[in-house]
Scaffold this motif. Structure first.
Motif, mmCIF file in Angstrom:
data_model
loop_
_atom_site.group_PDB
_atom_site.id
_atom_site.type_symbol
_atom_site.label_atom_id
_atom_site.label_comp_id
_atom_site.label_asym_id
_atom_site.label_seq_id
_atom_site.Cartn_x
_atom_site.Cartn_y
_atom_site.Cartn_z
ATOM 1 N N LEU A 141 8.118 -21.017 -38.660
ATOM 2 C CA LEU A 141 9.147 -19.980 -38.983
ATOM 3 C C LEU A 141 9.649 -19.110 -38.149
ATOM 4 N N ILE A 142 9.029 -19.214 -36.720
ATOM 5 C CA ILE A 142 9.389 -18.407 -35.504
ATOM 6 C C ILE A 142 11.006 -18.596 -35.424
ATOM 7 N N CYS A 143 11.727 -17.491 -35.303
ATOM 8 C CA CYS A 143 13.054 -17.569 -35.164
ATOM 9 C C CYS A 143 13.659 -17.416 -33.723
ATOM 10 N N LYS A 144 12.801 -16.877 -32.911
ATOM 11 C CA LYS A 144 13.078 -16.909 -31.455
ATOM 12 C C LYS A 144 11.994 -16.703 -30.514
ATOM 13 N N SER A 145 11.923 -17.365 -29.297
ATOM 14 C CA SER A 145 10.946 -17.426 -28.451
ATOM 15 C C SER A 145 11.112 -16.939 -27.027
ATOM 16 N N TRP A 146 10.562 -16.349 -26.231
ATOM 17 C CA TRP A 146 10.831 -15.730 -24.814
ATOM 18 C C TRP A 146 9.610 -16.221 -23.939
ATOM 19 N N ASN A 147 9.947 -16.861 -23.025
ATOM 20 C CA ASN A 147 9.027 -17.323 -21.709
ATOM 21 C C ASN A 147 9.116 -16.170 -20.649
ATOM 22 N N ASN A 148 10.009 -15.283 -20.689
ATOM 23 C CA ASN A 148 10.012 -14.438 -19.671
ATOM 24 C C ASN A 148 10.081 -12.965 -20.493
ATOM 25 N N LEU A 149 9.016 -11.893 -19.854
ATOM 26 C CA LEU A 149 9.047 -10.507 -20.322
ATOM 27 C C LEU A 149 8.976 -9.795 -19.218
ATOM 28 N N SER A 150 9.765 -8.685 -19.376
ATOM 29 C CA SER A 150 9.510 -7.466 -18.301
ATOM 30 C C SER A 150 9.143 -6.363 -18.603
ATOM 31 N N PHE A 151 8.935 -5.457 -17.770
ATOM 32 C CA PHE A 151 8.234 -3.936 -18.398
ATOM 33 C C PHE A 151 8.991 -3.298 -17.387
ATOM 34 N N PHE A 152 9.319 -1.974 -18.047
ATOM 35 C CA PHE A 152 10.276 -0.965 -16.945
ATOM 36 C C PHE A 152 9.392 0.393 -17.215
ATOM 37 N N THR A 153 9.126 1.006 -15.791
ATOM 38 C CA THR A 153 8.618 2.244 -15.969
ATOM 39 C C THR A 153 9.537 3.309 -16.481
ATOM 40 N N ASN A 154 9.075 4.445 -16.482
ATOM 41 C CA ASN A 154 10.073 5.306 -16.864
ATOM 42 C C ASN A 154 11.075 5.754 -15.860
ATOM 43 N N SER A 155 10.719 5.598 -14.732
ATOM 44 C CA SER A 155 11.674 5.908 -13.549
ATOM 45 C C SER A 155 12.577 4.605 -13.345
ATOM 46 N N GLY A 156 12.422 3.750 -13.866
ATOM 47 C CA GLY A 156 13.151 2.481 -14.064
ATOM 48 C C GLY A 156 12.974 1.474 -13.182
ATOM 49 N N VAL A 157 11.603 1.266 -12.522
ATOM 50 C CA VAL A 157 11.003 0.284 -11.885
ATOM 51 C C VAL A 157 10.898 -1.032 -12.886
ATOM 52 N N ARG A 158 11.318 -2.279 -12.398
ATOM 53 C CA ARG A 158 10.962 -3.246 -13.375
ATOM 54 C C ARG A 158 9.934 -4.197 -12.833
ATOM 55 N N LYS A 159 9.305 -4.589 -13.610
ATOM 56 C CA LYS A 159 8.202 -5.768 -13.250
ATOM 57 C C LYS A 159 8.308 -6.921 -14.130
ATOM 58 N N ASP A 160 8.453 -8.102 -13.545
ATOM 59 C CA ASP A 160 8.593 -9.233 -14.533
ATOM 60 C C ASP A 160 7.128 -9.821 -14.904
ATOM 61 N N LEU A 161 6.734 -10.150 -15.730
ATOM 62 C CA LEU A 161 5.236 -10.200 -15.991
ATOM 63 C C LEU A 161 4.903 -11.595 -15.890
ATOM 64 N N ASP A 162 3.960 -11.778 -15.441
ATOM 65 C CA ASP A 162 3.085 -12.890 -15.064
ATOM 66 C C ASP A 162 2.427 -13.458 -16.438
ATOM 67 N N LEU A 163 3.276 -14.451 -17.094
ATOM 68 C CA LEU A 163 2.467 -14.638 -18.351
ATOM 69 C C LEU A 163 1.725 -15.789 -18.555
ATOM 70 N N ASN A 164 1.388 -16.545 -17.296
ATOM 71 C CA ASN A 164 0.211 -17.478 -17.093
ATOM 72 C C ASN A 164 0.103 -18.127 -18.479
ATOM 73 N N GLY A 165 1.155 -18.837 -19.141
ATOM 74 C CA GLY A 165 0.926 -19.678 -20.311
ATOM 75 C C GLY A 165 1.206 -19.148 -21.656
ATOM 76 N N TYR A 166 1.314 -17.765 -21.721
ATOM 77 C CA TYR A 166 1.636 -16.838 -22.823
ATOM 78 C C TYR A 166 3.162 -17.108 -23.111
ATOM 79 N N SER A 167 3.382 -17.062 -24.291
ATOM 80 C CA SER A 167 5.075 -16.730 -24.496
ATOM 81 C C SER A 167 5.038 -15.878 -25.845
ATOM 82 N N TYR A 168 6.152 -15.419 -26.135
ATOM 83 C CA TYR A 168 6.463 -14.217 -26.941
ATOM 84 C C TYR A 168 7.066 -14.513 -28.113
#
Ligand SMILES: Cc1cc2nc3c(=O)[nH]c(=O)nc-3n(C[C@H](O)[C@H](O)[C@H](O)COP(=O)(O)OP(=O)(O)OC[C@H]3O[C@@H](n4cnc5c(N)ncnc54)[C@H](O)[C@@H]3O)c2cc1C
Length: 402
Positions: free
Chosen positions: A75-102
């Motif tokens: 039933l999954i309608c969409k999956s992502w293998n790339n996730l990012s995090f943004f701090t309040n001041s706008g610094v981006r971190k691309d997350l190391d998912l190591n086998g996880y997906s969203y």
């Protein structure tokens, strides 16, 4: 058989069965669907009671990370293998998912699919009515609606009511409004989602956006706050339009769907078993206190129920997925948030900037080993965590003395 009168003065029907499913939302339907698919309950009589039918339920998008297969993957309608995090001041971190997906599942797809399958099972019947009372005595369970009085051997309850709280209990709300917007121009790379984007003011509490591109010109954006009270609807709308305009640079769009939700984030311990009543879903404590994520924990609880059923013929499993250790961590975090000395956006920034996302996910899924716990906790300010831990231990001690 007629046994009394309903609230409207009409005749009330009495029925008995083996199992009552009280609440046919995510937990109730997941349990019943999985039990029937596995063949565990094919010879039992089952009644499902919910006040909503499939069409009048509010829309929800259920998202979760995972690294193995799950019972509702179809039933999954969409999956992502790339996730990012943004701090309040706008610094981006691309997350190391190591086998996880969203992944995201739309609630309407889930309800439609489950209901169609379950309607085809001759041993299951449905009552669309509001549940007024649920009680248990010896090995019997009782449920009343205005039209029915039901009796069963087991009752699985997912009707959430706010618990009576001890003075020391933390009870935050995760409240949010989400929009699925459609644009004429592509907005974001549809393969990259923003798990937490703190590029917004923190005036209402810990506030972030959750940004899931569903296609090149369709994005689901959700403005989420962790705080003790909800805000006026126009304030969610203002923050959403500011984020779309100033951060994602989207000026023209149409809103295709919206969702609004409030999820409890609490260190209250929900009883799992009350006689032959088994509380499941948010009502059974499957919502993670630190995050509000429920989907994965709840599927694990259902696996425990079904494994126990198949081995022993009853649902009384022994070990909870969210163990006491993880509940204490959640309680610590909620106490730290409550103190206000270490702001929520800084906590998540420290966590995601200094720890691997895969370790954080294992921690939040209550699958982490002690060394991983230590590495996650060490990424936070130690004094804050120690203060949080002291608050938790003293509140547990006080409730023990009562
Ligand atoms: C909008 C929204 C989005 C969410 N997104 C996520 C997510 O992305 N990931 C995640 O892990 N968690 C998410 N959650 C949290 C959690 O997964 C959901 O709340 C989930 O639906 C909880 O499942 P449940 O079965 O406990 O409750 P529900 O799904 O709410 O089911 C309870 C059922 O009981 C019925 N009911 C309630 N009261 C009565 C009554 N008196 N009589 C009869 N029927 C009654 C309701 O109609 C409902 O069908 C979200 C929550 C919301 C509100």
């Amino acid at each position: 058989m007629v046994s009394g009168y309903g609230m409207e003065g009409g005749l009330k029907k009495s029925r008995s069965c083996d199992i009552i499913i009280a609440g046919a939302g995510l937990a109730g339907f997941s349990l019943l669907y999985r039990a029937m698919q596995a063949g565990h309950w094919k010879d039992l009589t089952i009644i499902v009671v919910d006040k909503c039918t499939t069409s009048d339920r509010p829309t929800k998008n259920w998202s979760f990370w995972k690294r193995s297969t799950g019972p509702f993957d179809h039933l999954i309608c969409k999956s992502w293998n790339n996730l990012s995090f943004f701090t309040n001041s706008g610094v981006r971190k691309d997350l190391d998912l190591n086998g996880y997906s969203y992944h995201t599942i739309k609630s309407q797809d889930f309800y439609t699919h489950c209901r169609a399958y379950l309607m085809g099972c001759k041993n299951i019947s449905f009552i669309d009515d509001e549940i007024l009372t649920i009680t248990t005595e010896d090995v019997q369970c009782f449920l009343d609606t205005a039209s029915h009085s039901l009796t069963s051997t087991y009752l699985f309850n997912s009707i959430y009511t706010k618990p009576r709280l001890e003075a020391e209990t933390q009870y935050f709300l995760q409240h949010f409004k989400g929009l699925l917007i459609k644009t004429s121009q592509p907005v974001l790379n549809p393969e990259e989602a923003y798990l937490m984007d703190f590029r917004t003011s923190q005036e209402h509490g810990t506030s972030f956006f959750y940004t899931l591109p569903m296609a090149a010109n369709a994005v689901f954006v959700e403005y989420t706050i962790f705080s003790k009270t909800v805000i006026a609807e126009r304030e969610y709308d203002e923050k959403l339009s500011t984020y779309l305009r100033d951060v994602l640079k989207v000026r023209e769009y149409e809103v295709a769907e919206h969702e609004y939700g409030v999820i409890p984030m609490t260190d209250h311990i929900f009883p799992r078993f009350q006689g032959n009543i088994i509380n499941i879903g948010s009502a059974g404590g499957d919502t993670r206190g630190a995050t509000g994520y429920t989907f994965t924990n709840m599927q694990k609880t259902i696996s425990s129920i079904l494994t126990c059923w198949s081995a022993n013929g009853n649902p009384f499993f022994h070990s909870e997925n969210i163990s006491l250790k993880h509940k204490i961590y959640d309680s610590c975090l909620l106490n730290v948030l409550n103190s206000g000395e270490y702001k929520g956006n800084k906590i998540f920034e420290d966590l995601f900037m200094r720890s691997k996302a895969s370790t954080i996910f294992a921690f939040l899924d209550a699958e982490s080993m002690l060394l991983e716990d230590v590495s996650v906790i060490a990424s936070l300010k130690p004094w804050a965590f120690l203060k949080g831990m002291t608050a938790v231990l003293s509140s547990r001690f006080k409730s023990f003395l009562r």
